[in-house]
Write an enzyme that holds these catalytic residues in place. Structure first.
Site, PDB file in Angstrom:
ATOM      1  N   SER A 103       0.946  -1.276   0.138  1.00  0.00           N
ATOM      2  CA  SER A 103      -0.144  -0.158  -0.054  1.00  0.00           C
ATOM      3  C   SER A 103       0.880   1.287  -0.039  1.00  0.00           C
ATOM      4  CB  SER A 103      -0.837   0.124   1.313  1.00  0.00           C
ATOM      5  OG  SER A 103       0.023   0.153   2.484  1.00  0.00           O
ATOM      6  N   LYS A 136       1.272   4.084   7.375  1.00  0.00           N
ATOM      7  CA  LYS A 136       0.161   4.959   6.420  1.00  0.00           C
ATOM      8  C   LYS A 136       0.904   6.242   6.710  1.00  0.00           C
ATOM      9  CE  LYS A 136      -2.414   1.915   4.628  1.00  0.00           C
ATOM     10  NZ  LYS A 136      -1.757   0.705   4.956  1.00  0.00           N
TER      11      LYS A 136
END
Length: 238
Positions: free
Chosen positions: A158, A196
């Site tokens: 990701s 993230k």
């Protein structure tokens, strides 16, 4: 379920009161847990009080009462110290092994320093968050600077547009705050961990992927705890 630091502080207070009958000072707690400031101790004590493990007695300085210990530690006098972030893949509910003794500081001329690899972190779907000190990795001193650091192995894709690939090892500076745009280790609901980019959406927190295949996830501020900020990356070519 208590985090590792909450367990360490609870046991330290318990042992000190058994020895002297007086709770430790905030400075003693800070030094015992290797925290940079007393604000971290305030947060840990508040969390322990909210979970019913300790009670603060009114109108008395340094007045703490240990009400109970975690079941896994009942009857033991061992106080486990040393840094272990609550962001690691493992078997949920199993007590973590005691950490290795802290390593001495390297001499000034040493070009690298040993940093503990604490497990795997998801750069994709979040994974379970349990401590598990796997091994140490040698990191160039100039990469990490000051502060407390740990390393995590990346699992997932990701964050590929930020240059972070599956199988990479990221170096994280321990800390509970972040600025918008920082890439952070985020602990969600005290159970899942993910790597993230940190953003704010009004009063909420956004965890943003660096891959268009993944959606940005939005959480209330009470659901996300920052466990550290990305400061370096190590990649091995086979």
């Amino acid at each position: 379920m208590l985090t590792r630091k909450q367990q360490e502080l609870l046991l330290f207070i318990h042992e000190r009161m058994k020895e002297s009958g007086v709770p430790p000072s905030f400075d003693e707690m800070k030094d015992a847990l290797d925290l940079a400031s007393k604000s971290g101790i305030h947060r840990l004590i508040t969390a322990l009080e909210e979970r019913g493990f300790i009670r603060r007695l009114p109108n008395r300085a340094r007045a703490l009462e240990v009400i109970k210990l975690p079941e896994a530690y009942t009857g033991t006098s061992q106080v486990r110290r040393g840094f272990s972030p609550s962001v690691i893949e493992g078997s949920l509910g199993k007590p973590a092994a005691p950490p290795a003794a802290p390593k001495p500081a390297p001499p000034a001329e040493t070009a690298s320093v040993a940093v503990p690899v604490m497990g795997r972190i998801a750069a994709g779907v979040p994974i379970s968050a349990i401590q598990n000190n796997m091994h140490d990795i040698s990191v160039p001193v100039e990469m990490i600077g000051s502060g407390e650091h740990y390393a995590l192995e990346i699992k997932g894709d990701s964050m590929i547009e930020a240059g972070i690939l599956d199988g990479d090892t990221v170096i994280i500076r321990n800390g509970s705050t972040a600025s918008p745009g920082d890439i952070v280790v985020a602990l969600i609901d005290d159970e899942e961990a993910t790597l993230k980019r940190f953003r704010r959406k009004g009063a909420s927190i956004a965890l943003e992927a660096a891959n268009p295949a993944y959606e940005t996830r939005i959480f209330g501020p009470d659901r996300v705890k920052i466990q550290g900020r990305l400061v370096g990356l190590i990649r091995r070519y086979h």
